[in-house]
Design an enzyme around this catalytic site. Structure first.
Site, short mmCIF file in Angstrom:
data_model
loop_
_atom_site.label_atom_id
_atom_site.label_comp_id
_atom_site.label_asym_id
_atom_site.label_seq_id
_atom_site.Cartn_x
_atom_site.Cartn_y
_atom_site.Cartn_z
N ARG A 165 -89.56 -78.21 -29.66
CA ARG A 165 -89.98 -77.62 -28.37
C ARG A 165 -91.46 -77.92 -28.07
O ARG A 165 -92.18 -77.07 -27.53
CB ARG A 165 -89.75 -76.10 -28.36
N SER A 239 -84.64 -69.03 -23.73
CA SER A 239 -85.26 -68.45 -24.94
C SER A 239 -86.74 -68.22 -24.68
O SER A 239 -87.45 -69.15 -24.32
CB SER A 239 -85.12 -69.41 -26.12
N GLU A 335 -92.16 -69.57 -26.37
CA GLU A 335 -91.76 -70.92 -25.97
C GLU A 335 -92.04 -71.14 -24.48
O GLU A 335 -92.43 -72.24 -24.07
CB GLU A 335 -90.26 -71.09 -26.25
P1 FAD Z 1 -90.78 -75.85 -15.02
O1 FAD Z 1 -90.51 -74.47 -15.47
O2 FAD Z 1 -90.89 -76.10 -13.57
O3 FAD Z 1 -92.09 -76.37 -15.76
C1 FAD Z 1 -92.27 -76.18 -17.12
C2 FAD Z 1 -93.67 -76.71 -17.51
O4 FAD Z 1 -93.71 -78.11 -17.30
C3 FAD Z 1 -94.78 -76.12 -16.65
O5 FAD Z 1 -95.91 -75.99 -17.45
C4 FAD Z 1 -95.01 -77.17 -15.56
O6 FAD Z 1 -96.32 -77.16 -15.06
C5 FAD Z 1 -94.71 -78.46 -16.33
N1 FAD Z 1 -94.11 -79.53 -15.51
C6 FAD Z 1 -92.91 -79.49 -14.88
N2 FAD Z 1 -92.66 -80.66 -14.28
C7 FAD Z 1 -93.73 -81.45 -14.52
C8 FAD Z 1 -94.08 -82.78 -14.15
N3 FAD Z 1 -93.27 -83.55 -13.39
N4 FAD Z 1 -95.28 -83.29 -14.54
C9 FAD Z 1 -96.11 -82.54 -15.30
N5 FAD Z 1 -95.85 -81.27 -15.68
C10 FAD Z 1 -94.66 -80.74 -15.30
N6 FAD Z 1 -84.76 -75.27 -22.78
C11 FAD Z 1 -84.33 -75.99 -23.85
O7 FAD Z 1 -85.12 -76.77 -24.42
N7 FAD Z 1 -83.06 -75.88 -24.32
C12 FAD Z 1 -82.15 -75.07 -23.74
O8 FAD Z 1 -81.01 -75.03 -24.18
C13 FAD Z 1 -82.56 -74.28 -22.63
N8 FAD Z 1 -81.70 -73.42 -22.05
C14 FAD Z 1 -82.12 -72.65 -21.01
C15 FAD Z 1 -81.22 -71.74 -20.44
C16 FAD Z 1 -81.61 -70.96 -19.37
C17 FAD Z 1 -80.62 -69.98 -18.77
C18 FAD Z 1 -82.92 -71.08 -18.83
C19 FAD Z 1 -83.32 -70.27 -17.65
C20 FAD Z 1 -83.82 -71.97 -19.40
C21 FAD Z 1 -83.44 -72.75 -20.50
N9 FAD Z 1 -84.33 -73.66 -21.11
C22 FAD Z 1 -83.90 -74.42 -22.17
C23 FAD Z 1 -85.71 -73.78 -20.64
C24 FAD Z 1 -85.89 -74.77 -19.44
O9 FAD Z 1 -84.69 -74.90 -18.71
C25 FAD Z 1 -86.32 -76.16 -19.88
O10 FAD Z 1 -87.50 -76.08 -20.63
C26 FAD Z 1 -86.53 -77.12 -18.70
O11 FAD Z 1 -86.83 -78.40 -19.17
C27 FAD Z 1 -87.63 -76.68 -17.75
O12 FAD Z 1 -87.56 -77.51 -16.61
P2 FAD Z 1 -88.20 -77.08 -15.23
O13 FAD Z 1 -88.11 -78.24 -14.30
O14 FAD Z 1 -87.59 -75.83 -14.75
O15 FAD Z 1 -89.70 -76.84 -15.68
P1 NAP Z 2 -76.53 -69.93 -31.43
O1 NAP Z 2 -75.56 -71.06 -31.38
O2 NAP Z 2 -76.03 -68.52 -31.35
O3 NAP Z 2 -77.48 -70.08 -32.68
C1 NAP Z 2 -78.53 -69.13 -32.94
C2 NAP Z 2 -79.70 -69.87 -33.52
O4 NAP Z 2 -79.34 -70.45 -34.75
C3 NAP Z 2 -80.13 -70.98 -32.59
O5 NAP Z 2 -81.41 -70.64 -32.16
C4 NAP Z 2 -80.08 -72.26 -33.40
O6 NAP Z 2 -81.35 -72.89 -33.51
C5 NAP Z 2 -79.67 -71.83 -34.79
N1 NAP Z 2 -78.49 -72.61 -35.25
C6 NAP Z 2 -77.18 -72.40 -34.95
N2 NAP Z 2 -76.39 -73.28 -35.59
C7 NAP Z 2 -77.22 -74.08 -36.30
C8 NAP Z 2 -77.01 -75.18 -37.17
N3 NAP Z 2 -75.80 -75.65 -37.43
N4 NAP Z 2 -78.10 -75.77 -37.71
C9 NAP Z 2 -79.34 -75.33 -37.44
N5 NAP Z 2 -79.59 -74.28 -36.64
C10 NAP Z 2 -78.55 -73.66 -36.08
O7 NAP Z 2 -77.62 -70.11 -30.24
P2 NAP Z 2 -77.50 -69.91 -28.69
O8 NAP Z 2 -78.51 -68.93 -28.28
O9 NAP Z 2 -76.09 -69.72 -28.25
O10 NAP Z 2 -78.00 -71.33 -28.19
C11 NAP Z 2 -77.25 -72.49 -28.42
C12 NAP Z 2 -78.14 -73.71 -28.34
O11 NAP Z 2 -78.74 -73.79 -27.04
C13 NAP Z 2 -79.28 -73.67 -29.36
O12 NAP Z 2 -79.52 -74.97 -29.82
C14 NAP Z 2 -80.46 -73.17 -28.55
O13 NAP Z 2 -81.69 -73.67 -29.01
C15 NAP Z 2 -80.15 -73.73 -27.15
N6 NAP Z 2 -80.71 -72.83 -26.12
C16 NAP Z 2 -82.03 -72.95 -25.85
C17 NAP Z 2 -82.61 -72.16 -24.89
C18 NAP Z 2 -84.08 -72.33 -24.53
O14 NAP Z 2 -84.50 -71.79 -23.54
N7 NAP Z 2 -84.82 -73.05 -25.32
C19 NAP Z 2 -81.84 -71.22 -24.21
C20 NAP Z 2 -80.52 -71.11 -24.55
C21 NAP Z 2 -79.94 -71.93 -25.50
P3 NAP Z 2 -81.99 -73.90 -32.40
O15 NAP Z 2 -82.41 -73.03 -31.27
O16 NAP Z 2 -83.13 -74.50 -33.12
O17 NAP Z 2 -80.96 -74.90 -32.00
#
Ligand code: FAD
Ligand code: NAP
Length: 339
Positions: A165, A239, A335
């Site tokens: 991340r 998250s 995050e």
């Molecule tokens: P924004 O929120 O608009 O921006 C995020 C940051 O990036 C800000 O600091 C902004 O200034 C900067 N930025 C955006 N665009 C640019 C650009 N073109 N140039 C320079 N800077 C820029 N993330 C995960 O990694 N894994 C997941 O599974 C995941 N699941 C999610 C589930 C839900 C329900 C939600 C709400 C979020 C989730 N996220 C997840 C977080 C998010 O969706 C991601 O991080 C996504 O990439 C953010 O994109 P955005 O366009 O909305 O960014």
């Molecule tokens: P989940 O499957 O319930 O798992 C809970 C946590 O355990 C996750 O955070 C994941 O880590 C870890 N995990 C599960 N299985 C694993 C494996 N086989 N090996 C290593 N780590 C494992 O999680 P969830 O909330 O439903 O999310 C599913 C996936 O979507 C995850 O990868 C999560 O990161 C991603 N997600 C991200 C966001 C975001 O905003 N960043 C939001 C929603 C979901 P990791 O998170 O490191 O994968």
């Protein structure tokens, strides 16, 4: 048409849906428009914040500056060889639409990342990841314009310094570049990753024994729809915290005290703790203070039930950090980008 507007509510431009204002706001559709905006006094005299889908940001105050909403569009195949196709995607494309494009073209690499909200331009910012896949595995190049000089800079995968991340854009070059496009290296002969979380279970439920890109994407969409709060219904940014990494020694100490601790071994002998589990143990799952809360099904997700202010959500996140630190001696890191 490019128009700088004063005093614009950002409520509909970010997924927490808190009511904050931008002193100036502009939506841009091309690199040319960005270059034009750079010549403008408002750009020169103000701090700049680029927004994609606003799904990874918590506003704790109004933006006393210029918000640039990135709406650059376009998906273009630029080259291909026997095993890979290189695709240039404009930063304002919706991430999930791009994933569906890959699925439709049978190109592998991003199917596990289905249904992540936001735009392509933000995907390298925190090296988006889910279900055992991160974009660093398919990101070939990031193209960006220098905020000051407007010059194009092309970052190779290594130069993005991707981590869990994390990337060079999230901290070192924060607000230093306007990402205009990402070039992805997609697989014609993909290797599937179904071992993570509930994917295999979901495929079984779908009665699929030999998964393909389409099936995996469908399985991930189904799991996510059943588990995660939809920002259109309840404000959130996914998250809120990262999963903390701890040493093996620390893990063993924790395991002795808390035999049910949820942790995963990493390659470097360290362990990744499930932050959601830590938060739940501290009694925060489903907790609500005013309109700020912790999601009832996923303790890692903080939510806005309607009228919460960013400061209230931030305060709740601080309480969580303190409780986890006191209980487990583990420091959670946010995050979500805090503004
Ligand atoms: P924004 O929120 O608009 O921006 C995020 C940051 O990036 C800000 O600091 C902004 O200034 C900067 N930025 C955006 N665009 C640019 C650009 N073109 N140039 C320079 N800077 C820029 N993330 C995960 O990694 N894994 C997941 O599974 C995941 N699941 C999610 C589930 C839900 C329900 C939600 C709400 C979020 C989730 N996220 C997840 C977080 C998010 O969706 C991601 O991080 C996504 O990439 C953010 O994109 P955005 O366009 O909305 O960014
Ligand atoms: P989940 O499957 O319930 O798992 C809970 C946590 O355990 C996750 O955070 C994941 O880590 C870890 N995990 C599960 N299985 C694993 C494996 N086989 N090996 C290593 N780590 C494992 O999680 P969830 O909330 O439903 O999310 C599913 C996936 O979507 C995850 O990868 C999560 O990161 C991603 N997600 C991200 C966001 C975001 O905003 N960043 C939001 C929603 C979901 P990791 O998170 O490191 O994968």
């Amino acid at each position: 048409m490019m128009l700088i507007q004063p005093d614009v509510s950002l409520k509909k431009y970010h997924t927490f849906g808190t009511d904050v204002y931008a002193r100036f706001f502009v939506e841009i559709h091309s690199e040319q428009e960005f270059k034009e905006i750079q010549q403008h006094d408002v750009f020169k005299k103000n701090t700049i914040l680029v927004l994609g889908g606003g799904s990874n940001i918590l506003f704790t105050k109004n933006v006393d500056g210029l918000v640039i909403k990135n709406s650059l569009k376009g998906v273009e195949k630029i080259k291909e060889d026997d095993t890979h196709v290189f695709v240039k995607v404009a930063a304002g494309e919706v991430w999930h639409s791009f994933v569906l494009w890959c699925v439709a073209h049978n190109l592998g690499g991003v199917e596990n990342l289905s249904l992540i909200p936001g735009c392509v331009g933000a995907s390298p910012m925190q090296n988006i990841g889910a279900y055992g896949v991160e974009i660093k595995e398919v990101c070939h190049q990031v193209q960006a314009l220098d905020m000051k000089s407007g010059e194009l800079r092309v970052f190779s995968n290594a130069e993005c310094e991707f981590g869990y991340r994390e990337s060079v854009f999230k901290h070192r070059y924060k607000n230093g570049f306007f990402i205009t496009a990402v070039v992805f290296k997609l697989n014609k002969k993909p290797v599937f990753n179904t071992s993570y979380g509930a994917i295999e279970q979901e495929l079984k439920k779908m009665e699929i024994t030999q998964p393909d890109i389409k099936a995996i994407s469908k399985a991930v969409i189904s799991i996510r729809n059943s588990k995660l709060p939809n920002p259109a219904e309840i404000g959130n940014a996914g998250s809120f915290f990262k999963n903390p990494e701890i040493s093996k020694k620390k893990y063993e100490q924790l395991k002795e005290k808390h035999p049910n601790v949820v942790a995963y071994p990493l390659e470097n002998e360290a362990y990744k703790l499930a932050a959601g589990w830590l938060i739940e143990q501290c009694g925060f799952k489903g907790k609500r203070i005013g309109d700020a809360g912790v999601h009832t099904q996923q303790a890692l997700v903080l939510v806005n039930y309607g009228a919460a202010q960013g400061t209230e959500i931030y305060k709740l996140s601080q309480q969580i950090i303190e409780a986890v630190l006191n209980t487990f001696d583990v420091l959670l890191e946010r995050e979500v980008n805090i503004y």
